[in-house]
Design a protein around this motif. Structure first.
Motif, PDB file in Angstrom:
ATOM      1  N   TYR A  74       0.826  -1.211   0.000  1.00 55.10           N
ATOM      2  CA  TYR A  74       0.000   0.000   0.000  1.00 55.10           C
ATOM      3  C   TYR A  74       0.858   1.257   0.000  1.00 55.10           C
ATOM      4  O   TYR A  74       0.517   2.273  -0.604  1.00 55.10           O
ATOM      5  CB  TYR A  74      -0.962   0.032   1.198  1.00 55.10           C
ATOM      6  CG  TYR A  74      -1.791   1.298   1.220  1.00 55.10           C
ATOM      7  CD1 TYR A  74      -2.754   1.519   0.220  1.00 55.10           C
ATOM      8  CD2 TYR A  74      -1.605   2.281   2.183  1.00 55.10           C
ATOM      9  CE1 TYR A  74      -3.502   2.685   0.197  1.00 55.10           C
ATOM     10  CE2 TYR A  74      -2.348   3.448   2.163  1.00 55.10           C
ATOM     11  CZ  TYR A  74      -3.292   3.652   1.176  1.00 55.10           C
ATOM     12  OH  TYR A  74      -4.027   4.798   1.148  1.00 55.10           O
ATOM     13  N   PHE A  75       1.990   1.174   0.678  1.00 50.95           N
ATOM     14  CA  PHE A  75       2.897   2.332   0.702  1.00 50.95           C
ATOM     15  C   PHE A  75       3.247   2.792  -0.710  1.00 50.95           C
ATOM     16  O   PHE A  75       3.252   3.975  -1.020  1.00 50.95           O
ATOM     17  CB  PHE A  75       4.174   1.971   1.475  1.00 50.95           C
ATOM     18  CG  PHE A  75       5.260   2.997   1.338  1.00 50.95           C
ATOM     19  CD1 PHE A  75       5.208   4.175   2.067  1.00 50.95           C
ATOM     20  CD2 PHE A  75       6.324   2.789   0.462  1.00 50.95           C
ATOM     21  CE1 PHE A  75       6.204   5.124   1.924  1.00 50.95           C
ATOM     22  CE2 PHE A  75       7.315   3.747   0.321  1.00 50.95           C
ATOM     23  CZ  PHE A  75       7.251   4.911   1.057  1.00 50.95           C
ATOM     24  N   THR A  76       3.547   1.860  -1.570  1.00 51.02           N
ATOM     25  CA  THR A  76       3.887   2.208  -2.947  1.00 51.02           C
ATOM     26  C   THR A  76       2.700   2.845  -3.664  1.00 51.02           C
ATOM     27  O   THR A  76       2.847   3.815  -4.406  1.00 51.02           O
ATOM     28  CB  THR A  76       4.353   0.948  -3.703  1.00 51.02           C
ATOM     29  OG1 THR A  76       5.534   0.460  -3.066  1.00 51.02           O
ATOM     30  CG2 THR A  76       4.640   1.244  -5.153  1.00 51.02           C
ATOM     31  N   TYR A  77       1.505   2.287  -3.393  1.00 52.74           N
ATOM     32  CA  TYR A  77       0.296   2.851  -3.991  1.00 52.74           C
ATOM     33  C   TYR A  77       0.119   4.303  -3.540  1.00 52.74           C
ATOM     34  O   TYR A  77      -0.069   5.212  -4.331  1.00 52.74           O
ATOM     35  CB  TYR A  77      -0.930   2.031  -3.576  1.00 52.74           C
ATOM     36  CG  TYR A  77      -2.226   2.554  -4.186  1.00 52.74           C
ATOM     37  CD1 TYR A  77      -2.663   2.083  -5.417  1.00 52.74           C
ATOM     38  CD2 TYR A  77      -2.983   3.526  -3.529  1.00 52.74           C
ATOM     39  CE1 TYR A  77      -3.826   2.567  -5.990  1.00 52.74           C
ATOM     40  CE2 TYR A  77      -4.148   4.021  -4.105  1.00 52.74           C
ATOM     41  CZ  TYR A  77      -4.567   3.541  -5.323  1.00 52.74           C
ATOM     42  OH  TYR A  77      -5.704   4.017  -5.891  1.00 52.74           O
ATOM     43  N   LEU A  78       0.198   4.510  -2.234  1.00 54.41           N
ATOM     44  CA  LEU A  78      -0.031   5.847  -1.675  1.00 54.41           C
ATOM     45  C   LEU A  78       1.048   6.830  -2.139  1.00 54.41           C
ATOM     46  O   LEU A  78       0.752   7.961  -2.515  1.00 54.41           O
ATOM     47  CB  LEU A  78      -0.054   5.792  -0.144  1.00 54.41           C
ATOM     48  CG  LEU A  78      -0.272   7.146   0.530  1.00 54.41           C
ATOM     49  CD1 LEU A  78      -1.690   7.627   0.309  1.00 54.41           C
ATOM     50  CD2 LEU A  78       0.031   7.075   2.019  1.00 54.41           C
ATOM     51  N   ALA A  79       2.294   6.391  -2.137  1.00 56.06           N
ATOM     52  CA  ALA A  79       3.393   7.296  -2.493  1.00 56.06           C
ATOM     53  C   ALA A  79       3.231   7.810  -3.921  1.00 56.06           C
ATOM     54  O   ALA A  79       3.458   8.994  -4.194  1.00 56.06           O
ATOM     55  CB  ALA A  79       4.725   6.578  -2.331  1.00 56.06           C
ATOM     56  N   SER A  80       2.816   6.941  -4.827  1.00 56.99           N
ATOM     57  CA  SER A  80       2.631   7.400  -6.201  1.00 56.99           C
ATOM     58  C   SER A  80       1.491   8.409  -6.274  1.00 56.99           C
ATOM     59  O   SER A  80       1.540   9.367  -7.038  1.00 56.99           O
ATOM     60  CB  SER A  80       2.391   6.212  -7.131  1.00 56.99           C
ATOM     61  OG  SER A  80       1.325   5.416  -6.623  1.00 56.99           O
ATOM     62  N   GLY A  81       0.460   8.208  -5.437  1.00 51.69           N
ATOM     63  CA  GLY A  81      -0.634   9.177  -5.397  1.00 51.69           C
ATOM     64  C   GLY A  81      -0.211  10.477  -4.735  1.00 51.69           C
ATOM     65  O   GLY A  81      -0.623  11.567  -5.146  1.00 51.69           O
ATOM     66  N   MET A  82       0.630  10.359  -3.718  1.00 50.91           N
ATOM     67  CA  MET A  82       1.064  11.559  -2.992  1.00 50.91           C
ATOM     68  C   MET A  82       1.901  12.487  -3.872  1.00 50.91           C
ATOM     69  O   MET A  82       1.912  13.704  -3.675  1.00 50.91           O
ATOM     70  CB  MET A  82       1.865  11.170  -1.747  1.00 50.91           C
ATOM     71  CG  MET A  82       1.028  10.701  -0.563  1.00 50.91           C
ATOM     72  SD  MET A  82      -0.350  11.780  -0.150  1.00 50.91           S
ATOM     73  CE  MET A  82       0.519  13.161   0.574  1.00 50.91           C
TER      74      MET A  82
END
Lengths: 276, 329
Positions: A74-82
């Motif tokens: 999820y971290f990777t998902y969120l970071a790309s969105g951030m």
């Protein structure tokens, strides 16, 4: 073009001279990533180390997470969105400098000089895009250090394309905020607008959670939210989450940004015709 | 056409119901320091903003070196330098950076821009502080930097809007010296001020402006000659004698004499002619001080408008009434 360049260099010089602000503007996104992104660990939620837990169930869970998020992390998902959300906030901050130039008299200086009015607007937009470029690169590097999983076989083209998408979105957003700033007489108006616009825009997009999981009414909003399209495109390039169509979100994003840019430019020039 | 460097014709600006500038016309000749003298709110800054193409006039027209402010604003901007009332320098940058940006905005690049920036800073005596951030400058230095920023493109016409506002006496005199220097270089200077000493010290001609209108125009000498004669103040040790002295002076010398507390105020054509006979008359009286007041622009303003130039302290009922009357009309 000459005047735009001169004023753009001023923007850069001022920004570089304000290193504490630079550090502080990195803190918020890093907190999001490190605290929120790292604690919501989707994969381990379902990774039950228990005899008898069928391997096939485990695989189904993995498959479903992959389908939704494009990554097990999820971290990777969120970071790309951030990366995209960060550009949204930085675009808004770009307007604050305009209000201060007006309040501190610098705008008078510019308006009395024989420069094309458009260069005042363009220099501000370019300054904002420049800041977003540097800050995004730093944020991406920090995300990598925290364990961001890039898609297998990522190329320089992917990185450039992700950067291009962020800039395209920022062009439109920076134009809205710059226009507001040219009409606003104090920066509080701008901060109020930022609170009003940015958080809803962030939560009704796919930046934090995938669209597919949303209730239908929210999904409808997310589908027209430019943050969604930018986040999907960035995620496609950096994480490898598949897109049903590449051209469609890109076209929508481009239409959004270019429209806002042109409208913002026209309105800003109108506001510069007369100062009181 | 070139007779006037700055020519205003019926320049008018309305803000809603308020007429900030009301049919102002004047002509500043080449190489002249022309001053708009008036209290705060008289319309001086609004006039300058219109001339500098920052505000559109409601009516009227003006030309700078023959260029119309309405139809040729670009040429006007090239021709003028503006030192606005408010500070405009970027205090996050150094003085050098501010002036250099200014030179580049006027189209100079590379060595030429640097040469011009250096000349402007040297002229204003700021070269030593040039590489310090503007936020560290004193009030006087900031004002001088404003002038330096307005000089990089060698403008023929310079607008100075209250250039010494809030400065101490020393900084003010320093700036006056530099303005005189600029005048010697042949620049036409439009100077607004509400300090009558400033107008007297610097201006070749003065327009007295009040409530948006020019009420009188002329050289400081011409304006002062509108006030008849001079005023002699006789201060007595005993206030009780003032009435009697005033009466006898009026009777014997045929002058206006008025008791004011312990002082008798005598209006005369010329103190040089009246003093000998006056002194003869008052010999033996307990006089502690004789003061001769020559007319100054302050008194001219008082005579023309019935008010003083500086009334910024507190709420002024009279002024408020005049303003609201003007709004209603």
């Amino acid at each position: 073009m000459g005047a735009t360049l001169v004023l753009f260099r001023r923007e850069v010089k001022k920004w570089v001279g304000r290193r504490p602000v630079f550090v502080m503007s990195m803190i918020t996104p890093l907190i999001w990533l490190a605290l929120f992104g790292k604690s919501l660990n989707l994969y381990s939620m379902f990774n039950v180390e228990q005899p008898g837990f069928a391997e096939v169930v485990q695989r189904l869970v993995e498959q479903r997470i992959m389908e939704l998020f494009g990554t097990l992390d999820y971290f990777t998902y969120l970071a790309s969105g951030m990366l995209v959300v960060f550009a949204l906030f930085q675009s808004a901050f770009g307007g604050v400098g305009i209000v201060f130039d007006k309040r501190l008299g610098y705008m008078t200086r510019l308006l009395v000089s024989p420069i094309p009015r458009v260069s005042i607007f363009m220099a501000k937009i370019l300054g904002t895009l420049f800041r977003i470029t540097i800050l995004s690169a730093v944020l991406f590097a920090a995300a990598l250090a925290l364990g961001f999983q890039v898609k297998p076989g990522i190329t320089a083209v992917d990185l450039l394309a992700a950067w291009g998408v962020i800039l395209l979105l920022s062009l439109g957003l920076a134009s809205i905020y710059a226009t507001m700033a040219f009409y606003a007489n104090n920066h509080e108006v701008l901060f109020a607008a930022m609170n009003l616009i940015n958080l809803p825009l962030m939560f009704t997009s796919s930046a934090i959670f995938p669209r597919e999981q949303m209730p239908s009414w929210l999904r409808a909003i997310a589908s027209i939210n430019p943050i969604t399209h930018a986040a999907d495109l960035v995620r496609y390039h950096l994480v490898g989450r598949p897109l049903s169509s590449y051209a469609e979100p890109l076209a929508l994003l481009a239409a959004f940004s270019l429209t806002l840019f042109l409208v913002g430019l026209a309105l800003s020039l109108r506001s510069l015709r007369e100062v009181s | 056409m070139e007779e006037c460097s700055i020519k205003a014709k019926n320049l008018t600006k309305r803000f809603g119901q308020l007429i900030a500038v009301n049919r102002v016309s004047f002509c500043a000749r080449p190489g002249e320091v022309y001053s708009l003298l008036g209290p705060n709110g008289a319309g001086k800054t609004t006039t300058i903003k219109m001339l500098a193409t920052l505000l559109q006039p409601t009516a009227g027209e003006a030309w700078i070196k023959g260029y119309s402010i309405l139809r040729e604003p670009h040429h006007v901007r090239r021709t003028i330098g503006l030192v606005p009332q408010d500070l405009t320098a970027d205090d996050e940058l150094t003085g050098w950076e501010n002036v250099l940006i200014q030179a580049r905005l006027y189209g100079y690049s590379g060595n030429e821009a640097e040469k011009r920036a250096r000349e402007a800073l040297e002229f204003m005596g700021l070269m030593e502080a040039a590489h310090r951030k503007v936020s560290t400058y004193s009030g006087g230095m900031r004002r001088r930097l404003e002038v330096a920023m307005s000089l990089v493109h060698s403008p023929e016409v310079l607008f100075l809007d209250e250039p010494t506002l809030g400065l101490d006496v020393q900084s003010r005199r320093h700036l006056w010296g530099l303005i005189e220097e600029l005048k010697k270089q042949g620049k036409t200077i439009l100077l607004t001020t509400h300090y009558m000493e400033e107008a007297e010290a610097l201006a070749d001609r003065v327009a007295i402006i009040d409530l948006g209108k020019i009420v009188a125009e002329g050289s400081p000498e011409e304006l002062k000659s509108r006030i008849k004669g001079e005023v002699i103040h006789l201060k007595l040790r005993d206030p009780g004698l003032a009435n009697g002295l005033a009466e006898s002076l009026a009777r014997e010398l045929g002058v206006e004499a008025e008791p004011k507390g312990d002082t008798v105020v005598v209006r005369v054509q010329s103190s040089g002619e009246t003093l000998p006979s006056l002194i003869r008359l008052v010999s033996g009286m307990p006089i502690v001080e004789i003061r001769i007041v020559k007319p100054n622009l302050e008194e001219v303003f008082l005579e023309l408008t019935g008010r003083r130039l500086r009334e910024e302290e507190g709420f002024d009922v009279f002024r408020f009434r005049v303003m609201s009357r003007r709004v209603r009309r």
